[in-house]
Design an enzyme around this catalytic site. Structure first.
Site, PDB file in Angstrom:
ATOM      1  N   ILE A   1       0.846  -1.191   0.000  1.00 37.44           N
ATOM      2  CA  ILE A   1       0.000   0.000   0.000  1.00 37.44           C
ATOM      3  C   ILE A   1       0.882   1.242   0.000  1.00 37.44           C
ATOM      4  CG2 ILE A   1      -1.712   1.259   1.365  1.00 37.44           C
ATOM      5  CD1 ILE A   1      -2.844  -1.502   2.103  1.00 37.44           C
TER       6      ILE A   1
ATOM      7  N   HIS B   1      -7.903  -3.138  -9.942  1.00 36.17           N
ATOM      8  CA  HIS B   1      -8.472  -4.013  -8.921  1.00 36.17           C
ATOM      9  C   HIS B   1      -9.460  -4.989  -9.576  1.00 36.17           C
ATOM     10  CE1 HIS B   1      -9.580  -5.152  -4.838  1.00 36.17           C
ATOM     11  NE2 HIS B   1     -10.818  -5.235  -5.293  1.00 36.17           N
TER      12      HIS B   1
HETATM   13  C1  GRF Z   1      -4.700  -8.716 -11.030  1.00 34.13           C
HETATM   14  O1  GRF Z   1      -5.848  -9.479 -10.861  1.00 34.13           O
HETATM   15  C2  GRF Z   1      -4.883  -7.353 -10.400  1.00 34.13           C
HETATM   16  O2  GRF Z   1      -6.165  -6.859 -10.477  1.00 34.13           O
HETATM   17  C3  GRF Z   1      -4.554  -7.630  -8.975  1.00 34.13           C
HETATM   18  O3  GRF Z   1      -3.482  -8.536  -9.044  1.00 34.13           O
HETATM   19  C4  GRF Z   1      -3.555  -9.288 -10.246  1.00 34.13           C
HETATM   20  C5  GRF Z   1      -2.247  -9.154 -10.946  1.00 34.13           C
HETATM   21  O4  GRF Z   1      -2.097  -9.982 -12.052  1.00 34.13           O
HETATM   22  N1  GRF Z   1      -4.361  -6.412  -8.249  1.00 34.13           N
HETATM   23  P1  GRF Z   1      -0.778  -9.884 -12.919  1.00 34.13           P
HETATM   24  O5  GRF Z   1       0.422  -9.944 -11.972  1.00 34.13           O
HETATM   25  O6  GRF Z   1      -0.792  -8.610 -13.680  1.00 34.13           O
HETATM   26  O7  GRF Z   1      -0.805 -11.084 -13.822  1.00 34.13           O
END
Ligand code: GRF
Length: 207
Positions: A103, A120
């Site tokens: 964060i 998200h």
């Molecule tokens: C995604 O689902 C994003 O929304 C979340 O973490 C995941 C990351 O996926 N915050 P990646 O590492 O980009 O494949």
């Protein structure tokens, strides 16, 4: 505009951005903003595949892990300050959290107010907030019985998943869905959403 991308894991969303930049989409779409370019990638976890994706694309890949000896808030601020220095070094105009699990707190949120975006995997404000990440989000959606989920790109405002929404993409929750099948459906939309949000950032953030 130089972009700093923050990651924590696989980096498939980072890859979507890299591919969009390679294909020229970022420079086309971002013409009004002078084009977009991934200047560097920072991971808060060592050895994750996202760093390799950056390396493969010839993008500086930096690891900055949280200092576990510090109490929680201080730890978040201290890591955020290190990232702020990197953003300055690469003259970043936009910071993109693409699957970044730490964060951001303190100075960076003020210095980059309106210029940090987060991705998200739910339709915020539903299923966001502390502890709502990864499969936990999808399990909560399934348990709620909602018929729809999706992903959100929003501005980061110092809270957790609380800043103004820039764009959302929706998917149906299908009968028999598992957290994995729902996550996979949403992931495909995330790849479109994150690229869209970066390309249209000047327009979306002005709304
Ligand atoms: C995604 O689902 C994003 O929304 C979340 O973490 C995941 C990351 O996926 N915050 P990646 O590492 O980009 O494949």
């Amino acid at each position: 505009m130089n972009i700093l991308v923050l990651v924590s894991g696989n980096g498939s969303n980072l890859q979507a951005l890299i591919d969009a930049e390679k294909s020229g989409r970022c420079s086309e779409g971002g013409r009004e903003s002078g084009g977009m370019r991934i200047a560097a990638v920072v991971s808060d976890k060592a050895g994750v595949f996202a760093l390799q994706r950056a390396n493969n694309a010839g993008i500086p890949a930096i690891t900055e892990t949280p200092d576990k000896s510090l109490p929680r808030e201080e730890r978040q601020r201290e890591l955020s300050d290190r990232i702020l220095r990197i953003a300055g070094k690469y003259n970043a105009g936009l910071i993109v959290l693409a699957g970044f699990l730490s964060i951001l707190r303190g100075n960076i949120v003020k210095a980059y107010s309106g210029r940090i975006i987060n991705l998200h995997p739910s339709l915020l404000p539903d299923f966001g907030g502390e502890g709502m990440y990864g499969d936990r989000v999808h399990r909560a959606v399934l348990a709620s019985g909602k018929k729809e989920s999706g992903c959100t790109v929003h501005l980061v405002d110092g809270g957790t998943d609380t800043g103004p929404v820039l764009l959302q993409r929706r998917v149906p929750v299908l009968p028999g869905d598992s957290a994995e099948s729902l996550a996979a459906r949403i992931h495909r939309e995330e790849h479109i959403a994150i690229v869209d949000a970066v390309i249209r950032f000047p327009e979306l953030s002005a709304l």
